[in-house]
Enzyme design. Sequence first.
Site, mmCIF file in Angstrom:
data_model
loop_
_atom_site.group_PDB
_atom_site.id
_atom_site.type_symbol
_atom_site.label_atom_id
_atom_site.label_comp_id
_atom_site.label_asym_id
_atom_site.label_seq_id
_atom_site.Cartn_x
_atom_site.Cartn_y
_atom_site.Cartn_z
ATOM 1 C CG ASP B 104 -0.171 -0.070 2.519
ATOM 2 O OD1 ASP B 104 1.071 -0.129 2.494
ATOM 3 O OD2 ASP B 104 -0.806 -0.053 3.581
ATOM 4 C CG ASP B 281 -5.882 -5.734 1.645
ATOM 5 O OD1 ASP B 281 -6.459 -4.897 0.941
ATOM 6 O OD2 ASP B 281 -5.512 -5.491 2.819
ATOM 7 C CB CYS B 322 -5.457 -26.205 6.509
ATOM 8 S SG CYS B 322 -5.867 -26.688 8.193
ATOM 9 C CB CYS B 325 -7.766 -29.869 9.096
ATOM 10 S SG CYS B 325 -8.599 -28.468 9.887
ATOM 11 C CG HIS B 352 -8.353 -23.832 9.694
ATOM 12 N ND1 HIS B 352 -8.806 -24.982 9.093
ATOM 13 C CD2 HIS B 352 -9.446 -23.027 9.854
ATOM 14 C CE1 HIS B 352 -10.119 -24.893 8.915
ATOM 15 N NE2 HIS B 352 -10.529 -23.707 9.364
#
Lengths: 376, 406
Positions: B104, B281, B322, B325, B352
């Site tokens: 930015d 974002d 992920c 998990c 995750h």
Amino acid sequence: MQFSQMKNGRNVRHGFIKFPTDSPRENLTTCFSLPLCLQYTKDGFVPHLTWDLLKHVPDNSAPALIPLCSMYDLIPTLQSSGQKLSDFISSDFNRQIFLTDQDVLVKRRQGFNSSDFIPIWTESGRKNIYPTDLLNCVNVFKPDAYRLLADGETNKESSNKRLDKSVHNTAQLTKKSFNIEGQSCKIKPVFGSIVGGWNLKQRLISIEHLKSYDVDGYIIDGLLAEDLLNESTDTKENLNALITYICSHLPLNKPRALFGPLKPERVADAVSAGIDIFDSSYCSYLTSIHTALVLQSKAFPFEATSKLLNLADDSFKHDFTVIEKDCCCYTCFKGFTRAYLNHLINVKEMLGSILINLHNLYVYYDFFNQISYLTH
Amino acid sequence: MEGDKALNFRIIAKCPKTRARSSHLTLAATSPYGTQTLVKTPVFMPVGTNGTLKGLLPEQIETCGCNMMLSNTYHLASRPGSKIVVAAGGLHKFMNWKNGLLTDSGGFQMVSLSKLMKLDENGVIFTSPYDDSVETTLTPEGATAIQHEIGANIIMQLDDVISSTHSDHDRFVEATHRTIRWYDRCKTQHNGYEAKQNLFPIVQGGLDPELRAFCAQEIAARDPPGIAIGGLSGGECKSDFIKMVACSTENLPENKPRYLMGVGFAVDLILCSALGVDMFDCVYPTRTARFGCALVGLGIKINLKWAVFQNDTSVIEPGCDCYACVNNHKRSMINHLLKKRNTIACHLISQHNVRFQMRFMNKIKDAIASGDLPKLILQTLDQHYKTREDYPDWVLTALEILKIEA
């Protein structure tokens, strides 16, 4: 438990240790050459690292050293799940567990020990652990090895009276552990602790007492992190003499462990003195003070000297080299620079500790592998 | 890559029922360390404020399916300082991230974190939050030059940021016109960098549709590689927000990527994707992870600190691919780590949540291609609101604009 050792030309013990396992997982390593360095953990994890990242550390899936105080609150959960701890943590944990009671890096409040129980501090405050409680924990966690309760809360300044008490408490705790109705410490392998601080006479009493019990190995307790980290020549020499003395009085056919933060030079001394099992807490200690370990003359581990880099130091702000040129650890190999690590520390980003610990663990385990290679 | 462009934007599917599109956004390498990156849109970009994404290694971010992230110029310029990033060989090399990066302009943080001293046509003067005695002037040229030093693939113009809830209409008019003038100055400064980095202008215009449309058209006429929609997510009511997003995309050219700054909740992501936004974002997935919150389903938040998870041996979200998990990290174990204030909990939940955002955006992409986006929107809303009577006004406004029947 199988344990085999012999002395080589340098008069250094070498051999292997194998912790039995009732549920052999595929690819689970159970046989380790000496000296063995256990993975120090907090709450079931090596500080800052998820278990997948240990693939970057040459630790040969060394068993995890898990302190009861960091897992005590999980007991009800484990009981309701019916799983043993090594299956519970995560599916990529995949290693054996050595259960102890205290965290070697946590400074504890003194004055709570007795001949009936040892105090541990959990999220819900102080818990007094009696020998029966430990047995219950062992039944729930199902570690691959564990140590009996002992009162090793002594430092260099401890009075003779305190040392006396510590030896007495430990003797009583051992006796009670072996006399639990119906159980009598049949769960194996179990390690007993030698206490007595820096007093040779007390150490001898502690050893003699333990010899009457059927333990599978010995832990040299009664040395706190602050003393193990003490850099004075006097402490170093005394420590070496103390360990040598203790080991010379222990049976040759059983493994001896010394847990706590030990710099590589001390490890080399302790191996020469006859210690077989260590842990990696020194790496986490260094990481917690933003410090990276660099070893010089790695090929000759018994002559190695360690150098410490405090990466928080402003002098690294513009240093675009890696921690150590030619180091094969993840952090150095991938090209994370001292300047980047310094930046991460400055802005308190968690990645800094991850990368520094990966480096420290790599160097530490590489050092152990060199010793083991040299002595075999 | 085509010719001397640093960005290639190719729409590969258009939703037959909404304004949504999915595309292949290709970014050129900005340095020998970076690689050409193919970003599939609509894309969510996690925010690595200080040149690191909250406790994740670059390879772990990639494993989450993410190849485009954001970093904040203001933070990097404060610490370690842009000179160090340049000396390191650019941000890609400094942080060891070869994929896409967006920075930015620093304008937003300047307003939110610093003591703003003065703002005039030249630029803004503010004091550092780290040292009150140091005054810094940030001009459009300066903001662009710093971003050249950092070296991200997409960089932002300095805009005249004012809170969208500001009451003075004249101030909005002034800010909008000034933002356009500042874009021209940034563009001049950007001369010679076009083949490496992409300078995005920002559509302003407060909550005035006419002013927004004017700004969008003015900016589009200057042929930028992509366009950001700004001046929103600053406390305005959500109905105004969604109307302004719709108004902005309506007035932007089809063939340029559109980036909506600071948006990351599932409902916002899917509705704004339907309105034709391509890039988003937000710090949300990683910030909420630090408080123990995990994202499941179609964006529902569960707080793993809660006692109900103490004996819960299921993973964060069964079926999730992920790292946490797949490797059977149980809710009860994470609950334990959170109680112990162990940072591992944060590493697991962050991985995750970043993966969750990527999976959610994949669902949006698939729905765009198959024409099922309206259905996915309603499914998402169903999870977030008990009944259709509970839909907030802004959601109804969005559905009305999109001509989707609730």
